[in-house]
Scaffold this motif. Structure first.
Motif, PDB file in Angstrom:
ATOM      1  N   SER A 135      10.128   5.747 -14.711  1.00  0.00           N
ATOM      2  CA  SER A 135      10.999   6.792 -15.230  1.00  0.00           C
ATOM      3  C   SER A 135      11.345   7.760 -14.103  1.00  0.00           C
ATOM      4  N   GLY A 136      12.610   8.055 -13.941  1.00  0.00           N
ATOM      5  CA  GLY A 136      13.037   8.990 -12.901  1.00  0.00           C
ATOM      6  C   GLY A 136      13.232   8.370 -11.531  1.00  0.00           C
ATOM      7  N   GLN A 137      12.968   7.065 -11.392  1.00  0.00           N
ATOM      8  CA  GLN A 137      13.177   6.408 -10.102  1.00  0.00           C
ATOM      9  C   GLN A 137      14.544   5.739 -10.077  1.00  0.00           C
ATOM     10  N   ASN A 138      15.145   5.717  -8.907  1.00  0.00           N
ATOM     11  CA  ASN A 138      16.382   4.957  -8.772  1.00  0.00           C
ATOM     12  C   ASN A 138      16.280   4.041  -7.561  1.00  0.00           C
ATOM     13  N   ILE A 139      17.051   2.994  -7.588  1.00  0.00           N
ATOM     14  CA  ILE A 139      16.950   1.942  -6.584  1.00  0.00           C
ATOM     15  C   ILE A 139      17.232   2.474  -5.177  1.00  0.00           C
ATOM     16  N   GLU A 140      18.280   3.242  -5.032  1.00  0.00           N
ATOM     17  CA  GLU A 140      18.651   3.733  -3.703  1.00  0.00           C
ATOM     18  C   GLU A 140      17.504   4.507  -3.049  1.00  0.00           C
ATOM     19  N   LYS A 141      16.870   5.382  -3.790  1.00  0.00           N
ATOM     20  CA  LYS A 141      15.767   6.191  -3.257  1.00  0.00           C
ATOM     21  C   LYS A 141      14.554   5.314  -2.931  1.00  0.00           C
ATOM     22  N   LEU A 142      14.249   4.355  -3.815  1.00  0.00           N
ATOM     23  CA  LEU A 142      13.114   3.457  -3.558  1.00  0.00           C
ATOM     24  C   LEU A 142      13.336   2.645  -2.285  1.00  0.00           C
ATOM     25  N   VAL A 143      14.538   2.120  -2.131  1.00  0.00           N
ATOM     26  CA  VAL A 143      14.851   1.327  -0.947  1.00  0.00           C
ATOM     27  C   VAL A 143      14.707   2.188   0.303  1.00  0.00           C
ATOM     28  N   GLN A 144      15.227   3.385   0.247  1.00  0.00           N
ATOM     29  CA  GLN A 144      15.131   4.311   1.374  1.00  0.00           C
ATOM     30  C   GLN A 144      13.658   4.574   1.727  1.00  0.00           C
ATOM     31  N   LEU A 145      12.845   4.844   0.727  1.00  0.00           N
ATOM     32  CA  LEU A 145      11.427   5.118   0.961  1.00  0.00           C
ATOM     33  C   LEU A 145      10.709   3.904   1.555  1.00  0.00           C
TER      34      LEU A 145
ATOM     35  N   LEU B 215       8.522   1.731   6.376  1.00  0.00           N
ATOM     36  CA  LEU B 215       8.070   0.480   6.983  1.00  0.00           C
ATOM     37  C   LEU B 215       8.580   0.346   8.418  1.00  0.00           C
ATOM     38  N   SER B 216       9.835   0.705   8.660  1.00  0.00           N
ATOM     39  CA  SER B 216      10.369   0.689  10.038  1.00  0.00           C
ATOM     40  C   SER B 216       9.557   1.625  10.929  1.00  0.00           C
ATOM     41  N   PHE B 217       9.307   2.830  10.427  1.00  0.00           N
ATOM     42  CA  PHE B 217       8.525   3.813  11.181  1.00  0.00           C
ATOM     43  C   PHE B 217       7.149   3.249  11.525  1.00  0.00           C
ATOM     44  N   TRP B 218       6.464   2.661  10.545  1.00  0.00           N
ATOM     45  CA  TRP B 218       5.120   2.126  10.724  1.00  0.00           C
ATOM     46  C   TRP B 218       5.102   0.970  11.724  1.00  0.00           C
ATOM     47  N   ILE B 219       6.069   0.060  11.607  1.00  0.00           N
ATOM     48  CA  ILE B 219       6.139  -1.081  12.534  1.00  0.00           C
ATOM     49  C   ILE B 219       6.345  -0.583  13.958  1.00  0.00           C
ATOM     50  N   ASN B 220       7.247   0.379  14.139  1.00  0.00           N
ATOM     51  CA  ASN B 220       7.515   0.906  15.484  1.00  0.00           C
ATOM     52  C   ASN B 220       6.345   1.726  16.020  1.00  0.00           C
ATOM     53  N   LYS B 221       5.743   2.545  15.165  1.00  0.00           N
ATOM     54  CA  LYS B 221       4.598   3.361  15.589  1.00  0.00           C
ATOM     55  C   LYS B 221       3.449   2.482  16.083  1.00  0.00           C
ATOM     56  N   ASN B 222       3.253   1.358  15.404  1.00  0.00           N
ATOM     57  CA  ASN B 222       2.167   0.443  15.759  1.00  0.00           C
ATOM     58  C   ASN B 222       2.592  -0.641  16.747  1.00  0.00           C
TER      59      ASN B 222
ATOM     60  N   GLU C 102       0.834  -1.216   0.000  1.00  0.00           N
ATOM     61  CA  GLU C 102       0.000   0.000   0.000  1.00  0.00           C
ATOM     62  C   GLU C 102       0.864   1.260   0.000  1.00  0.00           C
ATOM     63  N   ASN C 103       1.909   1.269   0.821  1.00  0.00           N
ATOM     64  CA  ASN C 103       2.802   2.418   0.895  1.00  0.00           C
ATOM     65  C   ASN C 103       3.499   2.652  -0.448  1.00  0.00           C
ATOM     66  N   ALA C 104       3.956   1.580  -1.063  1.00  0.00           N
ATOM     67  CA  ALA C 104       4.624   1.708  -2.363  1.00  0.00           C
ATOM     68  C   ALA C 104       3.673   2.332  -3.378  1.00  0.00           C
ATOM     69  N   SER C 105       2.445   1.862  -3.396  1.00  0.00           N
ATOM     70  CA  SER C 105       1.449   2.385  -4.334  1.00  0.00           C
ATOM     71  C   SER C 105       1.218   3.878  -4.121  1.00  0.00           C
ATOM     72  N   GLU C 106       1.109   4.286  -2.855  1.00  0.00           N
ATOM     73  CA  GLU C 106       0.916   5.707  -2.534  1.00  0.00           C
ATOM     74  C   GLU C 106       2.078   6.573  -3.009  1.00  0.00           C
ATOM     75  N   LYS C 107       3.267   5.991  -3.048  1.00  0.00           N
ATOM     76  CA  LYS C 107       4.463   6.738  -3.437  1.00  0.00           C
ATOM     77  C   LYS C 107       4.795   6.589  -4.931  1.00  0.00           C
ATOM     78  N   GLY C 108       3.913   5.940  -5.680  1.00  0.00           N
ATOM     79  CA  GLY C 108       4.145   5.771  -7.109  1.00  0.00           C
ATOM     80  C   GLY C 108       5.209   4.738  -7.434  1.00  0.00           C
ATOM     81  N   ILE C 109       5.401   3.791  -6.521  1.00  0.00           N
ATOM     82  CA  ILE C 109       6.366   2.707  -6.730  1.00  0.00           C
ATOM     83  C   ILE C 109       5.571   1.473  -7.142  1.00  0.00           C
ATOM     84  N   TYR C 110       5.938   0.875  -8.301  1.00  0.00           N
ATOM     85  CA  TYR C 110       5.222  -0.316  -8.735  1.00  0.00           C
ATOM     86  C   TYR C 110       5.875  -1.540  -8.105  1.00  0.00           C
TER      87      TYR C 110
END
Length: 141
Positions: A63-73, A78-85, A36-44
């Motif tokens: 187009s315009g995406q790179n692996i490093e940025k996708l991994v970071q996002l 996901l870490s934030f969400w797991i800890n928040k919940n 769901e998070n990936a979809s919201e961020k335009g990551i397929y």
């Protein structure tokens, strides 16, 4: 119009390979959220699955995406969400490192199957064994 299709098989593990994601129900919740998070961020994110100490993703780069940025996002949110919940008894985090390899169109279905069958796959072999195979198969050493 430009057309592109670049698939990447991404694998990342929990910090120190601690089996934080130690129940099937928790993994289902986490994989659903990352999709769901990936979809919201335009990551397929074509496919996601994993086991208690790691995650596999099949991603199609846009187009315009790179692996490093996708991994970071993906990992950061996901870490934030797991800890928040408070989904794990201790503070959750991922290893800094990750693997990412390109996947040819002819191998996409095989990678999907491999990712889909993580539960069954890890009944027989550890992530440490899988890690060594992944490194060797992709000539990282």
């Amino acid at each position: 119009m430009s057309y592109m299709k670049i698939y990447v098989h991404l694998v990342f593990s929990t910090k120190n390979r601690v089996p934080y994601l130690n129940t099937f129900d928790l993994r289902v919740k986490v994989w659903k959220h990352i999709k769901e998070n990936a979809s919201e961020k335009g990551i397929y994110l074509d496919m996601v699955n994993g086991y208690s100490d790691h995650c596999h993703c099949l991603i199609s780069l846009g187009s315009g995406q790179n692996i490093e940025k996708l991994v970071q996002l993906l990992k950061g949110e996901l870490s934030f969400w797991i800890n928040k919940n408070q989904l794990t008894p201790e503070k959750f985090s991922w290893q800094d490192e990750y693997f990412a390899v390109s996947v040819s169109e002819s191998k996409v279905d095989a990678v999907r199957e491999y990712i889909k069958n993580q539960e069954k796959h890890h009944q027989k072999r550890s992530f440490a064994d899988e890690y060594q195979e992944f490194i060797g198969k992709n000539n990282f050493i």
